[in-house]
Design an enzyme around this catalytic site. Structure first.
Site, PDB file in Angstrom:
ATOM      1  N   HIS A  81       1.074  -4.518   0.229  1.00 14.50           N
ATOM      2  CA  HIS A  81       0.654  -3.345  -0.549  1.00 14.50           C
ATOM      3  C   HIS A  81       1.487  -3.344  -1.835  1.00 14.50           C
ATOM      4  O   HIS A  81       2.636  -3.807  -1.849  1.00 14.50           O
ATOM      5  CB  HIS A  81       0.956  -2.101   0.296  1.00 14.50           C
ATOM      6  CG  HIS A  81       0.476  -0.811  -0.281  1.00 14.50           C
ATOM      7  ND1 HIS A  81       1.185  -0.130  -1.240  1.00 14.50           N
ATOM      8  CD2 HIS A  81      -0.622  -0.061  -0.024  1.00 14.50           C
ATOM      9  CE1 HIS A  81       0.530   0.985  -1.546  1.00 14.50           C
ATOM     10  NE2 HIS A  81      -0.569   1.047  -0.831  1.00 14.50           N
ATOM     11  N   ASP A  99       7.607  -3.488   6.434  1.00 19.15           N
ATOM     12  CA  ASP A  99       6.790  -2.365   5.985  1.00 19.15           C
ATOM     13  C   ASP A  99       5.912  -1.977   7.175  1.00 19.15           C
ATOM     14  O   ASP A  99       4.963  -2.690   7.527  1.00 19.15           O
ATOM     15  CB  ASP A  99       5.950  -2.799   4.778  1.00 19.15           C
ATOM     16  CG  ASP A  99       4.945  -1.723   4.356  1.00 19.15           C
ATOM     17  OD1 ASP A  99       4.748  -0.752   5.114  1.00 19.15           O
ATOM     18  OD2 ASP A  99       4.350  -1.873   3.281  1.00 19.15           O
ATOM     19  N   GLN A 113       1.413   0.614   8.330  1.00 18.59           N
ATOM     20  CA  GLN A 113       0.161   0.486   9.104  1.00 18.59           C
ATOM     21  C   GLN A 113       0.409   0.074  10.553  1.00 18.59           C
ATOM     22  O   GLN A 113      -0.552  -0.090  11.309  1.00 18.59           O
ATOM     23  CB  GLN A 113      -0.783  -0.531   8.436  1.00 18.59           C
ATOM     24  CG  GLN A 113      -1.186  -0.172   7.025  1.00 18.59           C
ATOM     25  CD  GLN A 113      -2.093   1.059   6.933  1.00 18.59           C
ATOM     26  OE1 GLN A 113      -2.605   1.563   7.942  1.00 18.59           O
ATOM     27  NE2 GLN A 113      -2.282   1.571   5.729  1.00 18.59           N
ATOM     28  N   LYS A 120       0.337   8.891   7.749  1.00 20.44           N
ATOM     29  CA  LYS A 120      -0.576   7.912   8.353  1.00 20.44           C
ATOM     30  C   LYS A 120      -0.484   7.944   9.881  1.00 20.44           C
ATOM     31  O   LYS A 120      -1.070   7.120  10.567  1.00 20.44           O
ATOM     32  CB  LYS A 120      -0.235   6.509   7.849  1.00 20.44           C
ATOM     33  CG  LYS A 120      -0.526   6.314   6.356  1.00 20.44           C
ATOM     34  CD  LYS A 120      -0.275   4.896   5.943  1.00 20.44           C
ATOM     35  CE  LYS A 120      -0.132   4.713   4.453  1.00 20.44           C
ATOM     36  NZ  LYS A 120      -1.376   4.875   3.708  1.00 20.44           N
ATOM     37  N   CYS A 153      -4.766  -0.837  -3.246  1.00 16.71           N
ATOM     38  CA  CYS A 153      -3.375  -1.118  -3.660  1.00 16.71           C
ATOM     39  C   CYS A 153      -2.914  -2.477  -3.137  1.00 16.71           C
ATOM     40  O   CYS A 153      -1.734  -2.643  -2.793  1.00 16.71           O
ATOM     41  CB  CYS A 153      -2.409  -0.035  -3.204  1.00 16.71           C
ATOM     42  SG  CYS A 153      -2.775   1.567  -3.878  1.00 16.71           S
TER      43      CYS A 153
HETATM   44  N1  7TS Z   1       2.567  -0.129   2.714  1.00 20.60           N
HETATM   45  C1  7TS Z   1       1.366  -0.243   3.307  1.00 20.60           C
HETATM   46  C2  7TS Z   1       1.103  -1.422   4.200  1.00 20.60           C
HETATM   47  C3  7TS Z   1       0.408   0.750   3.102  1.00 20.60           C
HETATM   48  O1  7TS Z   1      -0.770   0.643   3.708  1.00 20.60           O
HETATM   49  C4  7TS Z   1       0.693   1.848   2.258  1.00 20.60           C
HETATM   50  C5  7TS Z   1      -0.347   2.887   1.915  1.00 20.60           C
HETATM   51  C6  7TS Z   1       1.968   1.924   1.698  1.00 20.60           C
HETATM   52  C7  7TS Z   1       2.866   0.916   1.939  1.00 20.60           C
HETATM   53  C8  7TS Z   1       2.373   3.087   0.850  1.00 20.60           C
HETATM   54  O2  7TS Z   1       2.461   4.237   1.635  1.00 20.60           O
HETATM   55  P1  7TS Z   1       2.721   5.666   0.967  1.00 20.60           P
HETATM   56  O3  7TS Z   1       2.587   6.612   2.120  1.00 20.60           O
HETATM   57  O4  7TS Z   1       4.098   5.643   0.405  1.00 20.60           O
HETATM   58  O5  7TS Z   1       1.669   5.849  -0.080  1.00 20.60           O
HETATM   59  N2  7TS Z   1      -1.674   2.453   2.030  1.00 20.60           N
HETATM   60  C9  7TS Z   1      -2.776   3.106   1.598  1.00 20.60           C
HETATM   61  C10 7TS Z   1      -4.069   2.597   1.787  1.00 20.60           C
HETATM   62  O6  7TS Z   1      -4.291   1.547   2.378  1.00 20.60           O
HETATM   63  N3  7TS Z   1      -4.959   3.433   1.254  1.00 20.60           N
HETATM   64  O7  7TS Z   1      -4.300   4.454   0.702  1.00 20.60           O
HETATM   65  C11 7TS Z   1      -2.936   4.267   0.909  1.00 20.60           C
END
Ligand code: 7TS
Length: 410
Positions: free
Chosen positions: A121, A198, A201, A224, A370
């Site tokens: 990401h 990370d 997910q 999430k 992203c």
């Molecule tokens: N890493 C991964 C693997 C992610 O899927 C996401 C967000 C992030 C980092 C960042 O997370 P945040 O909570 O700090 O924004 N992924 C997504 C997505 O797949 N669609 O919207 C956000």
């Protein structure tokens, strides 16, 4: 798991959108919230609101107890040795930036290497691109195979004594591919590098045990995993966190700020872990909400969550074969992945597909999620993406396939 009973806990799922029952398939972006989480947050504001770690009055004490109890529950959820290794942050993005700036700026320089992968990401790419410009280290990208799985040989070839940290998602937010981060952590440690996982997910969908993985850092986001937005966690091994300077300065992260007339400066003594990394008033209600989300997931059992999603994913991938214009990306073996399905509909942009589904009450993401470099590997501008969670059902997948099949007629 009794999915129909679970659905009763999520008020939003009774909504109609565009005259159709809501089908929420955008769980990789953010998940819906059960009443238990919503109530924990409103209960906090209705009965216990105060600032933490500051005052001696009752409300401040109650808020502090709730905040720290949540931390303990979350630390247990990921099997951290101690809750002091569990730092509250805004989310995965802030957690990775914290490491890139606090650990990275202090430990990386010319001649050093940071190894990531092409499936990351942007939040696990951009902080390293920025800090590599500031410190002059080399950023390397491990390749991805054609089916979207990690090219372990390439990653291991790129590892060397120069590598100081390996940063890898445990599950891809585009393909749902599960990476063997335990294997990569072992290889990283053999060359003396640290391992950042990370878990944005993975933590919401499977049992993640930081001691078993052997990782030095784990980052994840509350929103999430049924929790609220604006709260997430950075886990770090105590011995690594102890050596890192604070990321931000302010209240809460200090023990003492003593002004000296002689020097004309303040001598600052950092607070203990984890508060050294929690400058300013934290998202207290968010932490309480995330604690309630973890409790909810624990009650379901993470093994049950995982097997429900795997079953649903296999079912969806099989049924999508009936849609002649749909091409699914990622590994063909559903065993290698979690419940995220990226796909393309021949002749239509991903946004058109998502808008078409929205007309039928189906919420799904489109774009490059992203993760533009991974789309470049697939030679795609963008993709449509359906992603599942505990409240999704085979009946919803059936409806989804029925709607997509209408596109075959166009
Ligand atoms: N890493 C991964 C693997 C992610 O899927 C996401 C967000 C992030 C980092 C960042 O997370 P945040 O909570 O700090 O924004 N992924 C997504 C997505 O797949 N669609 O919207 C956000």
């Amino acid at each position: 798991m009794d999915i129909l009973a679970i659905r009763q806990d999520f008020p939003i799922l009774s909504r109609q959108i565009n005259g159709n029952p809501l089908i929420y398939f955008d769980n990789a972006a953010t998940t819906q919230k059960p009443i238990q989480v919503i109530s924990a947050i409103s209960d906090f504001f209705e009965k216990h609101n105060g600032n933490v770690h500051r005052a001696v009055h009752s409300l401040s004490m109650e808020a502090t107890d709730l905040y720290e109890k949540s931390r303990e529950n979350i630390a247990k959820f990921i099997n951290a040795k101690s809750s002091s290794e569990t730092i509250f942050v805004r989310g995965t993005t802030e957690a990775i930036n914290l490491i890139a700036y606090s650990w990275g700026l202090g430990n990386l320089g010319k001649g050093d290497e940071v190894l990531i992968s092409l499936m990351e990401h942007h939040s696990n790419i951009v902080p390293w691109e920025i800090t590599s410009k500031l410190r002059g280290f080399t950023l390397k990208y491990a390749n991805i195979c054609d089916d979207g799985t990690l090219d372990y040989e390439d990653l291991e070839d790129k590892l060397s004594k120069k590598t100081k940290i390996v940063c890898l998602s445990q599950v891809s937010n585009v393909t749902g591919v599960i990476n063997d981060v335990k294997r990569v952590a072992r290889a990283a440690h053999e060359v003396g590098a640290l391992m950042l996982v990370d878990g944005a997910q993975s933590v919401p969908h499977m049992k993640v045990d930081v001691q078993d993985l052997g990782c030095d850092f784990l980052a994840f986001s509350g929103h999430k995993m049924l929790g609220p937005t604006g709260i997430g966690v950075l886990y770090g091994k105590r011995e690594v966190l102890e050596k890192m300077p604070p990321f931000q300065g302010g209240g809460e992260m200090i023990k003492e700020v003593a002004y000296s007339r002689d020097s004309g400066h303040c001598a600052v003594l950092w607070n203990d872990l984890p508060w050294k990394f929690e400058a300013g008033t934290p998202n207290i209600a968010g932490a309480v909400g995330l604690g309630a989300a973890v409790k909810y997931l624990e009650k379901l059992g993470m093994d049950n969550v995982l097997s429900h999603e795997k079953k649903l994913t296999k079912y969806a991938i099989d049924r999508l074969k009936e849609c002649s214009k749909v091409t699914v990306y990622g590994p063909s073996d559903p065993k290698q992945k979690l419940g995220i399905i990226p796909f393309e509909v021949k002749g239509l942009s991903s946004h058109d597909v998502a808008l078409f589904c929205d007309n039928y009450g189906i919420m799904m993401r489109s774009g490059y999620h992203c993760a533009q470099p991974l789309h470049q590997v697939f030679k795609l501008e963008s993709s449509a993406r359906a992603s599942f969670y505990v409240y999704n059902t085979e009946a919803e997948v059936d409806r989804f396939v029925e709607v997509l099949r209408e596109l075959d007629q166009l």
